[in-house]
Design an enzyme around this catalytic site. Sequence first.
Site, PDB file in Angstrom:
ATOM      1  N   ASP A 139      35.395  15.994 -27.853  1.00  0.00           N
ATOM      2  CA  ASP A 139      36.293  15.839 -26.473  1.00  0.00           C
ATOM      3  C   ASP A 139      36.946  14.493 -26.061  1.00  0.00           C
ATOM      4  OD1 ASP A 139      36.153  18.849 -26.576  1.00  0.00           O
ATOM      5  OD2 ASP A 139      34.494  18.796 -25.397  1.00  0.00           O
TER       6      ASP A 139
ATOM      7  N   ARG B  43      25.359  15.690 -13.408  1.00  0.00           N
ATOM      8  CA  ARG B  43      26.982  15.421 -13.244  1.00  0.00           C
ATOM      9  C   ARG B  43      27.238  14.667 -11.816  1.00  0.00           C
ATOM     10  NH1 ARG B  43      27.790  15.603 -18.148  1.00  0.00           N
ATOM     11  NH2 ARG B  43      28.192  17.602 -19.100  1.00  0.00           N
TER      12      ARG B  43
ATOM     13  N   SER C 170      28.837  22.706 -28.741  1.00  0.00           N
ATOM     14  CA  SER C 170      28.787  21.664 -27.751  1.00  0.00           C
ATOM     15  C   SER C 170      27.511  21.444 -27.093  1.00  0.00           C
ATOM     16  CB  SER C 170      29.871  22.271 -26.704  1.00  0.00           C
ATOM     17  OG  SER C 170      29.857  21.638 -25.596  1.00  0.00           O
TER      18      SER C 170
ATOM     19  N   ASP D 154      31.802  21.819 -15.260  1.00  0.00           N
ATOM     20  CA  ASP D 154      31.444  20.302 -15.102  1.00  0.00           C
ATOM     21  C   ASP D 154      32.757  19.656 -14.477  1.00  0.00           C
ATOM     22  OD1 ASP D 154      28.975  20.013 -16.075  1.00  0.00           O
ATOM     23  OD2 ASP D 154      29.779  19.912 -18.047  1.00  0.00           O
TER      24      ASP D 154
HETATM   25  N1  ARG Z   1      26.290  25.971 -18.506  1.00  0.00           N
HETATM   26  C1  ARG Z   1      25.650  24.751 -18.065  1.00  0.00           C
HETATM   27  C2  ARG Z   1      25.977  24.193 -16.659  1.00  0.00           C
HETATM   28  O1  ARG Z   1      27.055  24.488 -16.140  1.00  0.00           O
HETATM   29  C3  ARG Z   1      25.785  23.754 -19.137  1.00  0.00           C
HETATM   30  C4  ARG Z   1      26.812  23.208 -19.581  1.00  0.00           C
HETATM   31  C5  ARG Z   1      26.696  22.062 -20.618  1.00  0.00           C
HETATM   32  N2  ARG Z   1      27.639  21.569 -21.256  1.00  0.00           N
HETATM   33  C6  ARG Z   1      27.642  21.635 -22.699  1.00  0.00           C
HETATM   34  N3  ARG Z   1      28.699  20.755 -23.191  1.00  0.00           N
HETATM   35  N4  ARG Z   1      26.940  22.216 -23.565  1.00  0.00           N
HETATM   36  O2  ARG Z   1      25.245  23.209 -16.139  1.00  0.00           O
END
Ligand code: ARG
Length: 393
Positions: A13, A93, A170, A122
């Site tokens: 990405d 984050r 991912s 995110d």
């Molecule tokens: N679903 C989780 C969250 O929103 C993890 C997201 C993780 N991202 C990934 N690229 N696997 O915190």
Amino acid sequence: MEKVVLAFSGGLDTSVCIKLLEEKYNMEVITACVDVGQPREEIERPASVAVDLGNYKHHTLDAQREFAEDYIFKAIKANALYEGYPLSTALARPLIAMKIVELAKKEGATTIAHGCTGKGNDQFRFEAIIRSMSDCDVIAPIRDLNLTRTEEVEYAKSCDIPLPSDKMYSIDENLWGRAIEGDILEDPMVEPPEDAFSWTKSSTDSPEEPQILEMEFENGVPISLDGEKMGPLDLINKCNEIAGLHGIGRVDIIEDRIIGLKSREIYETPGAFLIITAHHALEQITLTRSELKFGENITSTYSELIYNGLWHDPLREDLDHIIDHMQRRVRGTVKIRLHKGSMRIVGRKSPFSLYQQDVVSFEDKALDQREMTGMVKNYAMQAAFYNKICKKD
Ligand code: ARG
């Protein structure tokens, strides 16, 4: 050319984003990766990919200690869990966004870019912080161009961006856990293959012998393992290692994202589960029934704030005050038995224990049982009236 700082992981990405920012947005790209305790390769890779893709100026920003002390430790005190997920990605984050904002200011960049799609959480978490802490514009190329994963791969091939090997998961990793999504895991009926996991052993491969571990807490946070004092970073890493070895911390859930989509998520969060389980066991012996009950509300509200990208909401700070006050008594030692994917608390002690062994003991007369007669007799008065009066036929 206008400068943009891109939060860069070296994955597909964000590699696609570098080229798009140059080609489609005409910007000078500076890349940055924030170290929140992901494995060394994940820190080294973005630095080398930034060079390979065209000698971009790249920064590695160390935030490991801050993440452990100011974020993870707060989450432990709050027993933070959202729908069974210890919030590893969600917790990191805001800190990543703050570090990127600082860097953008230093570099004189007026724009910050991230590689989030328009479907996940995110994008909210990054932008909530960026917009609150700076006047920078935000660009999210993947979202802006509404790209699918396959379109990203096509574009990557066209500009010689190295592609990830076979699996297209991912993955997001940091000190508090590892999240794995996408590819075959998108079918919620498909069992995650063993290759999806890297921090935890399957219960068949984990040691035959159980391990008993003692964890000591002070003010609601862990300070030692089996009597050995450790700083936050070492302690959390060690917990990941020990619990991972015994196959603890695999999660497979359907999770409710901020925008309302349900998504299938796999996590490996061995240390987080071990520490939160031990922490809560110590709360059970040190806090009153009302504190524990109120604590459930705190856990739920606190976890939602983290999940929803509202770490900087004043409510979080308000809650921290009450949590810290309560946690002063969460001190003592918990004994945990780890064996083949299961974990059980088998002992706890505290100088502030509210458990009075002499009073509760079957052998003791300190509490005169006869004094309870009247209290028991008049218990559940309203239910008694209801059953006698209202249910009469
Ligand atoms: N679903 C989780 C969250 O929103 C993890 C997201 C993780 N991202 C990934 N690229 N696997 O915190």
